[in-house]
Design a protein around this motif. Structure first.
Motif, short mmCIF file in Angstrom:
data_model
loop_
_atom_site.label_atom_id
_atom_site.label_comp_id
_atom_site.label_asym_id
_atom_site.label_seq_id
_atom_site.Cartn_x
_atom_site.Cartn_y
_atom_site.Cartn_z
N ALA A 113 0.83 -1.21 0.00
CA ALA A 113 0.00 0.00 0.00
C ALA A 113 0.86 1.26 0.00
N VAL A 114 1.88 1.28 0.86
CA VAL A 114 2.72 2.47 0.98
C VAL A 114 3.53 2.70 -0.30
N LEU A 115 4.18 1.66 -0.79
CA LEU A 115 5.03 1.83 -1.97
C LEU A 115 4.20 2.06 -3.23
N GLY A 116 3.04 1.41 -3.31
CA GLY A 116 2.17 1.65 -4.46
C GLY A 116 1.64 3.07 -4.47
N PHE A 167 -4.84 7.99 -2.82
CA PHE A 167 -4.23 6.73 -3.24
C PHE A 167 -4.22 5.71 -2.10
N VAL A 168 -3.95 6.17 -0.88
CA VAL A 168 -3.93 5.26 0.26
C VAL A 168 -5.32 4.69 0.52
N GLU A 169 -6.34 5.54 0.42
CA GLU A 169 -7.71 5.05 0.66
C GLU A 169 -8.09 3.98 -0.37
N LYS A 170 -7.70 4.17 -1.62
CA LYS A 170 -7.99 3.17 -2.64
C LYS A 170 -7.31 1.84 -2.32
N SER A 171 -6.13 1.93 -1.72
CA SER A 171 -5.35 0.73 -1.44
C SER A 171 -5.74 0.04 -0.15
#
Length: 428
Positions: A162-165, A240-244
């Motif tokens: 999640a973090v790297l993506g 982006f974090v919420e999507k992941s």
């Protein structure tokens, strides 16, 4: 130079092999931690071995298809760090520093307490060189921390993904790079490069994966611009974090932006975060160290760094620590820890040395002692802390102490250390 030949194949360890350990000084704690890591990783390799009996005494690894003897397993590379690869082990010393050669080196920046210290020290030096050069040219630097919300049920691998993506997406698209008609964040805030470091800690809420990054800007940003940069960064990061993950990081905890001052410090925010050799407990902690020196950090409160899982005096039960260490190893394996934006190293004249090359470059001091390989093995297995004592004594050229713990032969300080001469000493 190594007097021993490189091994022709990856060494194996017998299923019944078990070691023990002990611990303090940075070098000794690293050696002891490496021994504990090796024991746990070997045990996990044994437990995870998937072997099929084909009949007639023939066995095969069901994943690789490799034929093997069912009594032997191949441990991962960090578990073999420090293992002997020849008949003898050389001790190098220049009267100030000392190290071994003729042993395996795993070059793991994540999972090896010994190799990580060497690699991270060099990476911190590189980052410090870039910071100093950029500021001297009139540029400024922002220190950014990016985090996600997490709990005890989140696997480390999932959080890492999640973090790297999210980081990759953050620096892509027109909102960051711009388009033919609009300027992106990169141009509006004059960002000309970045250095990113991924860090992992563990606490009451489970694994905490976060990013530290230095953003290089071509001139000084105003306070209003710094605040706006943080707000825009959070808007994109949170999306982006919420999507992941399905969880939205808050502005207060999800994104932190600080200036790096002209001394390379982050507004005095990072004080006494490390206890390194020769450093005062109150010495300032630089931005480059915060990015690269996770190997010498210590946990705060109920949070701790992964290497502390390897300490026998840790509050958590050994079984839980072993499980967490295995998860940490698997969750970080193969991932890049510290990355630079394209062209940034070239701009500051910094080479592209790999982690493996950094480890190999540590063999600079001359060979002063050749240790019996079996004696080295016995010491490594029974009390790795004494290996640290051997190196500390070699650094002071106290060869009688070295010989008391590690039988072998001292070489003359002025001897020509060619491979031919070393082999003569080995065979004599």
């Amino acid at each position: 130079m190594r007097p021993q030949a490189e091994p022709e194949a990856t060494p194996l360890v017998h299923r019944t092999q078990r070691f023990s350990a002990s611990s303090d000084s940075l070098r000794s704690s690293r050696f002891v931690r490496r021994g504990q890591s090796s024991r746990w990783l070997i045990a996990d390799a044994v437990d995870a071995a998937s072997i099929e009996d084909l009949g007639d005494g023939v066995f095969v690894d069901t994943e690789s298809g490799e034929l093997l003897n069912s009594d032997w397993v191949r441990p991962p590379r960090p578990a073999r760090c420090g293992w002997r690869i020849g008949d003898t082990v050389a001790v190098h010393s220049d009267g100030n520093t000392a190290h071994f050669s003729g042993t395996e080196r795993c070059s793991s920046i994540w999972a090896c307490p010994v190799c990580s210290a060497v690699i991270r020290a060099e990476r911190a030096r590189e980052i410090g060189q870039a910071v100093e050069a950029h500021q001297a040219a009139g540029g400024s630097i922002l220190f950014v921390t990016l985090t996600i919300r997490h709990d005890r049920n989140d696997p480390l691998k999932q959080s890492m993904d999640a973090v790297l993506g999210s980081w990759r997406k953050l620096l892509q698209g027109s909102a960051w790079v711009g388009s033919k008609t609009t300027s992106g964040m990169r141009d509006r805030f004059r960002v000309s490069g970045y250095i990113r470091s991924t860090e992992v800690t563990y606490g009451s809420n489970g694994w905490h994966v976060h990013i530290h990054a230095l953003f290089f800007t071509d001139d000084q940003l105003s306070d209003t611009e710094v605040s706006a940069f943080g707000d825009e960064l959070h808007t994109r990061w949170a999306r982006f974090v919420e999507k992941s993950t399905g969880k939205v990081p808050t502005r207060q905890h999800g994104v932190d932006v600080q200036r790096v001052d002209q001394d390379g410090q982050v507004l005095g925010k990072y004080l006494a975060k490390v206890q390194d050799e020769g450093k005062s407990k109150t010495e300032k902690w630089s931005a480059s160290a915060e990015l690269a020196r996770a190997d010498v950090k210590r946990g705060r409160g109920d949070n701790f760094v992964p290497f502390e899982l390897l300490d026998e005096d840790h509050d958590l039960p050994a079984a839980q620590r072993r499980r967490l260490w295995a998860e940490y190893y698997e969750g970080t394996k193969g991932r890049r820890c510290i990355t630079w934006s394209r062209g940034l190293k070239d701009r500051f004249g910094i080479g592209e040395a790999t982690d493996e090359e950094i480890i190999e470059d540590t063999e600079a001091a001359p060979v002063r002692y050749l240790a019996d390989g079996r004696a080295y093995d016995a010491l490594r297995r029974s009390d790795p802390e004494l290996l640290a004592l051997v190196l500390d004594s070699a650094a002071r050229e106290q060869w009688s102490v070295v010989k008391a713990f590690l039988p072998g032969r001292e070489l003359p300080a002025d001897a020509e250390k060619t491979e031919h001469v070393l082999l003569d000493y080995v065979n004599d």
